[in-house]
Design an enzyme around this catalytic site. Structure first.
Site, PDB file in Angstrom:
ATOM      1  N   GLY A  45      -1.882 -21.111  -7.507  1.00  0.00           N
ATOM      2  CA  GLY A  45      -2.915 -22.020  -7.014  1.00  0.00           C
ATOM      3  C   GLY A  45      -3.227 -23.209  -7.911  1.00  0.00           C
ATOM      4  N   ASP A 101      -7.614 -22.464  -9.973  1.00  0.00           N
ATOM      5  CA  ASP A 101      -7.958 -23.300  -8.819  1.00  0.00           C
ATOM      6  C   ASP A 101      -9.404 -23.081  -8.387  1.00  0.00           C
ATOM      7  OD1 ASP A 101      -7.441 -20.719  -7.932  1.00  0.00           O
ATOM      8  OD2 ASP A 101      -5.949 -21.291  -6.442  1.00  0.00           O
ATOM      9  N   ASP A 104     -14.308 -17.765  -7.519  1.00  0.00           N
ATOM     10  CA  ASP A 104     -14.852 -17.248  -6.266  1.00  0.00           C
ATOM     11  C   ASP A 104     -15.733 -16.036  -6.605  1.00  0.00           C
ATOM     12  OD1 ASP A 104     -15.009 -16.984  -3.430  1.00  0.00           O
ATOM     13  OD2 ASP A 104     -13.250 -15.700  -3.379  1.00  0.00           O
ATOM     14  N   THR A 108     -11.119 -12.448 -10.978  1.00  0.00           N
ATOM     15  CA  THR A 108      -9.904 -12.926 -11.639  1.00  0.00           C
ATOM     16  C   THR A 108     -10.194 -13.407 -13.056  1.00  0.00           C
ATOM     17  OG1 THR A 108      -8.989 -13.614  -9.520  1.00  0.00           O
ATOM     18  CG2 THR A 108      -8.021 -14.608 -11.492  1.00  0.00           C
ATOM     19  N   LYS A 132     -17.283 -21.631  -6.216  1.00  0.00           N
ATOM     20  CA  LYS A 132     -18.100 -21.198  -5.071  1.00  0.00           C
ATOM     21  C   LYS A 132     -19.183 -20.271  -5.610  1.00  0.00           C
ATOM     22  CE  LYS A 132     -14.146 -20.862  -1.888  1.00  0.00           C
ATOM     23  NZ  LYS A 132     -13.428 -19.896  -1.028  1.00  0.00           N
ATOM     24  N   ARG A 166       0.081 -25.645   0.616  1.00  0.00           N
ATOM     25  CA  ARG A 166      -0.104 -25.934  -0.814  1.00  0.00           C
ATOM     26  C   ARG A 166       0.139 -27.388  -1.179  1.00  0.00           C
ATOM     27  NH1 ARG A 166      -0.699 -21.324  -3.934  1.00  0.00           N
ATOM     28  NH2 ARG A 166       0.618 -19.615  -3.265  1.00  0.00           N
TER      29      ARG A 166
HETATM   30  P1  5GP Z   1     -11.906 -14.402  -7.513  1.00  0.00           P
HETATM   31  O1  5GP Z   1     -11.204 -13.359  -8.306  1.00  0.00           O
HETATM   32  O2  5GP Z   1     -12.800 -15.303  -8.308  1.00  0.00           O
HETATM   33  O3  5GP Z   1     -12.587 -13.851  -6.301  1.00  0.00           O
HETATM   34  O4  5GP Z   1     -10.791 -15.216  -6.830  1.00  0.00           O
HETATM   35  C1  5GP Z   1     -10.235 -16.277  -7.335  1.00  0.00           C
HETATM   36  C2  5GP Z   1      -8.930 -16.527  -6.645  1.00  0.00           C
HETATM   37  O5  5GP Z   1      -9.022 -16.380  -5.227  1.00  0.00           O
HETATM   38  C3  5GP Z   1      -8.574 -17.946  -6.881  1.00  0.00           C
HETATM   39  O6  5GP Z   1      -7.812 -18.073  -8.050  1.00  0.00           O
HETATM   40  C4  5GP Z   1      -7.809 -18.307  -5.638  1.00  0.00           C
HETATM   41  O7  5GP Z   1      -6.456 -18.036  -5.857  1.00  0.00           O
HETATM   42  C5  5GP Z   1      -8.325 -17.406  -4.574  1.00  0.00           C
HETATM   43  N1  5GP Z   1      -9.276 -18.132  -3.703  1.00  0.00           N
HETATM   44  C6  5GP Z   1     -10.618 -18.050  -3.702  1.00  0.00           C
HETATM   45  N2  5GP Z   1     -11.149 -18.859  -2.783  1.00  0.00           N
HETATM   46  C7  5GP Z   1     -10.105 -19.478  -2.182  1.00  0.00           C
HETATM   47  C8  5GP Z   1     -10.005 -20.456  -1.143  1.00  0.00           C
HETATM   48  O8  5GP Z   1     -10.976 -20.954  -0.561  1.00  0.00           O
HETATM   49  N3  5GP Z   1      -8.735 -20.837  -0.806  1.00  0.00           N
HETATM   50  C9  5GP Z   1      -7.632 -20.324  -1.385  1.00  0.00           C
HETATM   51  N4  5GP Z   1      -6.453 -20.766  -0.971  1.00  0.00           N
HETATM   52  N5  5GP Z   1      -7.689 -19.413  -2.379  1.00  0.00           N
HETATM   53  C10 5GP Z   1      -8.911 -18.993  -2.765  1.00  0.00           C
HETATM   54 MG    MG Z   2      -5.677 -18.354  -7.899  1.00  0.00          MG
END
Ligand code: 5GP
Ligand code: MG
Length: 176
Positions: A45, A101, A104, A108, A132, A166
């Site tokens: 990403g 990227d 969320d 991660t 977010k 992408r």
């Molecule tokens: P977390 O572990 O913070 O929930 O997730 C982070 C990962 O989820 C990001 O690195 C990304 O790859 C993916 N992600 C979260 N939101 C989005 C989104 O709106 N679009 C896309 N394509 N990937 C997202």
């Molecule tokens: Mg990612």
């Protein structure tokens, strides 16, 4: 499927330039042993974001890439895996700029931070294109944020939906 534009190419590039200036002012440019920072890119990403950002920094970085996988479709499984791991010899004692990227749920980046600390990194800072905040499950913030957005699923500028979209130069919302 239709994509509704959220951030234009010009908006993204202008913000990436501002972030590069901020990081260039702020980030410790050598560690105690005089070595340069390591940029850890979370693929796939963050590849376009990292490529643009790192070329705008006023200092050199070494580049490492790891793949973190947890998403299928628009749902995270909540248990991200760092494919191949984070090897201590590349990060021990180093100042690390993690580039992702989207921040969320926070799973991660919490995991990546934990692995870097276990590997003995000296200073770990997180840089994300998108945040977010309303989605956070694991508390925590990034040190550098491009844009704060609502709880919408976005694609483009490196972000995918099941490997599609992408290479769009802008960021947009997927409309069914
Ligand atoms: P977390 O572990 O913070 O929930 O997730 C982070 C990962 O989820 C990001 O690195 C990304 O790859 C993916 N992600 C979260 N939101 C989005 C989104 O709106 N679009 C896309 N394509 N990937 C997202
Ligand atoms: Mg990612």
């Amino acid at each position: 499927m239709k994509i509704e534009k959220l951030l234009t190419e010009a908006q993204i590039q202008a913000r990436v330039e501002e972030m590069a200036q901020e990081i260039s002012r702020d980030f410790p440019q050598t560690n105690k042993a005089g070595k340069p920072p390591v940029a850890l890119i979370l693929a796939n990403g963050a590849i376009f974001f990292a490529a643009d950002l790192l070329r705008k920094l006023r200092f050199e970085t070494e580049i490492q890439v790891v793949r973190v996988a947890s998403y299928a479709g628009t749902q995270s499984n909540g248990a991200p895996e760092i494919v191949g791991g984070i090897s201590p010899e590349k990060f021990r004692g180093r100042n690390v700029l993690v580039i992702d990227d989207v921040l969320d749920t926070g799973h991660t980046l919490a995991k990546v931070r934990e692995h870097l600390c276990a590997a003995g990194a000296e200073d770990v800072r997180i840089c994300v294109l998108l945040d977010k905040p309303s989605r956070r499950v694991v508390p925590g913030q990034a040190d550098y944020v491009g844009f704060s957005i609502d709880d919408v699923f976005v694609v483009g500028y490196g972000l995918d939906l099941d490997d599609a979209w992408r290479t769009l130069p802008y960021v947009g919302i997927v409309k069914e």
